[in-house]
Design an enzyme around this catalytic site. Structure first.
Site, PDB file in Angstrom:
ATOM      1  N   TYR A  86     -65.669-100.170   8.201  1.00 36.93           N
ATOM      2  CA  TYR A  86     -66.426 -98.906   8.187  1.00 36.93           C
ATOM      3  C   TYR A  86     -67.180 -98.833   6.794  1.00 36.93           C
ATOM      4  CZ  TYR A  86     -67.342 -93.963   8.305  1.00 36.93           C
ATOM      5  OH  TYR A  86     -67.856 -92.544   8.409  1.00 36.93           O
ATOM      6  N   ASP A  87     -66.236 -99.069   5.631  1.00 34.64           N
ATOM      7  CA  ASP A  87     -66.992 -98.984   4.471  1.00 34.64           C
ATOM      8  C   ASP A  87     -68.096 -99.772   4.061  1.00 34.64           C
ATOM      9  OD1 ASP A  87     -64.542 -97.400   4.420  1.00 34.64           O
ATOM     10  OD2 ASP A  87     -64.040 -98.488   2.359  1.00 34.64           O
ATOM     11  N   LYS A 110     -71.073 -99.174   6.723  1.00 36.41           N
ATOM     12  CA  LYS A 110     -71.921 -98.149   6.163  1.00 36.41           C
ATOM     13  C   LYS A 110     -72.789 -98.618   4.910  1.00 36.41           C
ATOM     14  CE  LYS A 110     -70.871 -94.627   9.144  1.00 36.41           C
ATOM     15  NZ  LYS A 110     -71.917 -93.819   9.552  1.00 36.41           N
ATOM     16  N   ASN A 137     -65.723 -85.591   3.307  1.00 36.50           N
ATOM     17  CA  ASN A 137     -64.731 -85.143   4.346  1.00 36.50           C
ATOM     18  C   ASN A 137     -65.378 -83.757   4.838  1.00 36.50           C
ATOM     19  OD1 ASN A 137     -62.963 -86.761   2.468  1.00 36.50           O
ATOM     20  ND2 ASN A 137     -61.508 -86.586   4.124  1.00 36.50           N
ATOM     21  N   SER A 171     -57.115 -82.267  11.039  1.00 31.75           N
ATOM     22  CA  SER A 171     -56.537 -82.217  12.399  1.00 31.75           C
ATOM     23  C   SER A 171     -55.103 -82.618  12.370  1.00 31.75           C
ATOM     24  CB  SER A 171     -57.452 -83.361  13.234  1.00 31.75           C
ATOM     25  OG  SER A 171     -57.518 -84.370  12.675  1.00 31.75           O
ATOM     26  N   ASN A 172     -54.581 -83.495  11.680  1.00 30.69           N
ATOM     27  CA  ASN A 172     -53.355 -84.098  11.660  1.00 30.69           C
ATOM     28  C   ASN A 172     -52.357 -82.874  11.370  1.00 30.69           C
ATOM     29  OD1 ASN A 172     -53.435 -86.544  12.474  1.00 30.69           O
ATOM     30  ND2 ASN A 172     -52.764 -87.710  10.629  1.00 30.69           N
ATOM     31  N   PHE A 173     -52.645 -82.374  10.012  1.00 31.41           N
ATOM     32  CA  PHE A 173     -51.829 -81.098   9.778  1.00 31.41           C
ATOM     33  C   PHE A 173     -51.837 -80.091  10.840  1.00 31.41           C
ATOM     34  CE2 PHE A 173     -52.141 -82.167   4.934  1.00 31.41           C
ATOM     35  CZ  PHE A 173     -51.445 -83.530   5.126  1.00 31.41           C
ATOM     36  N   GLY A 223     -48.570 -87.319  -1.998  1.00 30.93           N
ATOM     37  CA  GLY A 223     -49.680 -86.185  -1.620  1.00 30.93           C
ATOM     38  C   GLY A 223     -50.475 -85.931  -2.946  1.00 30.93           C
ATOM     39  N   GLN A 249     -58.933 -90.233  -5.202  1.00 29.70           N
ATOM     40  CA  GLN A 249     -59.692 -89.146  -5.439  1.00 29.70           C
ATOM     41  C   GLN A 249     -61.027 -89.060  -4.525  1.00 29.70           C
ATOM     42  OE1 GLN A 249     -60.193 -89.897  -9.884  1.00 29.70           O
ATOM     43  NE2 GLN A 249     -59.151 -87.762 -10.150  1.00 29.70           N
TER      44      GLN A 249
END
Length: 311
Positions: free
Chosen positions: A143-144, A147, A172, A187-189, A205, A273
């Site tokens: 992906y990286d 793109k 994001n 969406s996960n959370f 986290g 980050q």
């Protein structure tokens, strides 16, 4: 105008199609439904200004259009790592095919690039001048690097053939119509919290992200497409930064969930980050995010509550 949106049945693409149809344009939505969903564009299907084409942009297509928004590509790690060869083919061959189309019909083309081109950044916040820190052989590189090559192709077609290009780098983004199984943080959370499941945080986290509401992003995309004498690249995202742990705690509070937080090992090459410097977007486009996180998250939670309630 007559506008082509590749990946138009996806999360961001469907919001873009709706906005463009609402502005009176004729919109061709092109999607192979690898990650897109017909549910996302259902409300547009009866509109005379909207047309759906099932097609994979790794194959050429002949159309007459004035503008091309090239969004087609799996964008979440779960989806783009499921078939990494397909992912990089979509970015590279898809860009070649869309640039060839833009060259033939003299259309302006906007490439939806990504903050992932910065990799695990050593510059913070990330400015457009930063070249990035990407692992070219890692599990995210399909992906990286795909793109990054797409950006290269945009600039080479512009310099060599005079194709009218625009490049945005999307950070994001969240909002209604995200897929509940895409493995992204928001969406996960939300889905875990609404189901009363433990929220999965990777590492400690402490890694940071910045979340932009989809309506703000779409506004920036259209401004960039219609901006004269500036081709980019330009960052589009929300510079408000939060740790993943803080974000998980916030989702639990907003949903009123009894979920707990559990910690799993950090995935390979996961950026520590991520925050955009959007001063260039402000200068060239007069753009900055308007929707605050509390408002955006409420609308997103309401959407997922409806989706989960229909099952």
């Amino acid at each position: 105008m007559r506008i082509l949106v590749t990946g138009g049945a996806g999360f961001i693409g469907s919001h873009l199609c709706e906005r463009l149809v609402g502005e009176g344009h004729d919109v061709l939505c092109l999607d192979n439904f690898f990650t897109g969903n017909k549910r996302n564009i259902a409300r547009l299907m009866g509109n005379e200004r909207f047309e759906l084409i099932r097609h994979d942009i790794t194959q050429p297509i002949l159309l007459e259009v004035d503008r091309i928004y090239n969004l087609a590509c799996p964008a979440s790690p779960i989806h783009y790592q499921y078939n990494p060869v397909k992912t990089i083919k979509t970015s590279v061959m898809g860009a070649i095919n869309m640039l060839g189309l833009a060259k033939r019909v003299r259309a302006r083309i906007l490439q939806a690039s990504t903050s992932e081109i910065y990799g695990d950044p050593q510059v913070h916040p990330q400015t457009e001048e930063y070249w990035g820190n990407v692992n070219p052989i890692g599990i995210r590189s399909c992906y990286d690097e795909g793109k990054r090559v797409a950006e290269t192709l945009m600039m080479d077609y512009h310099r060599q053939n005079g194709v009218d290009v625009r490049i945005i780098r999307i950070f994001n983004t969240y909002g209604p119509r995200m897929a509940e199984n895409d493995g992204r943080v928001v969406s996960n959370f939300i889905v875990q919290a609404l189901r009363g499941e433990d929220l999965t945080v990777y590492g400690e986290g402490s890694q940071t992200r910045s979340f932009c509401y989809v309506d703000d992003l779409v506004d920036g995309m259209i401004r960039m497409m219609e901006c004269e004498d500036f081709i980019g690249p330009v960052n589009l995202g929300n510079p408000t930064e939060t740790t993943i742990l803080e974000f998980a705690q916030r989702i639990i509070g907003l949903t009123g969930s009894s979920s707990k937080i559990i910690f799993n090992p950090l995935p390979a090459d996961d950026p520590k980050q991520r925050r955009p410097d959007i001063s260039l977007a402000g200068e060239k486009l007069g753009w900055s995010p308007k929707v605050d996180v509390a408002t955006g998250l409420k609308q997103t939670i309401d959407y997922f509550a409806g989706v989960l309630g229909r099952k």
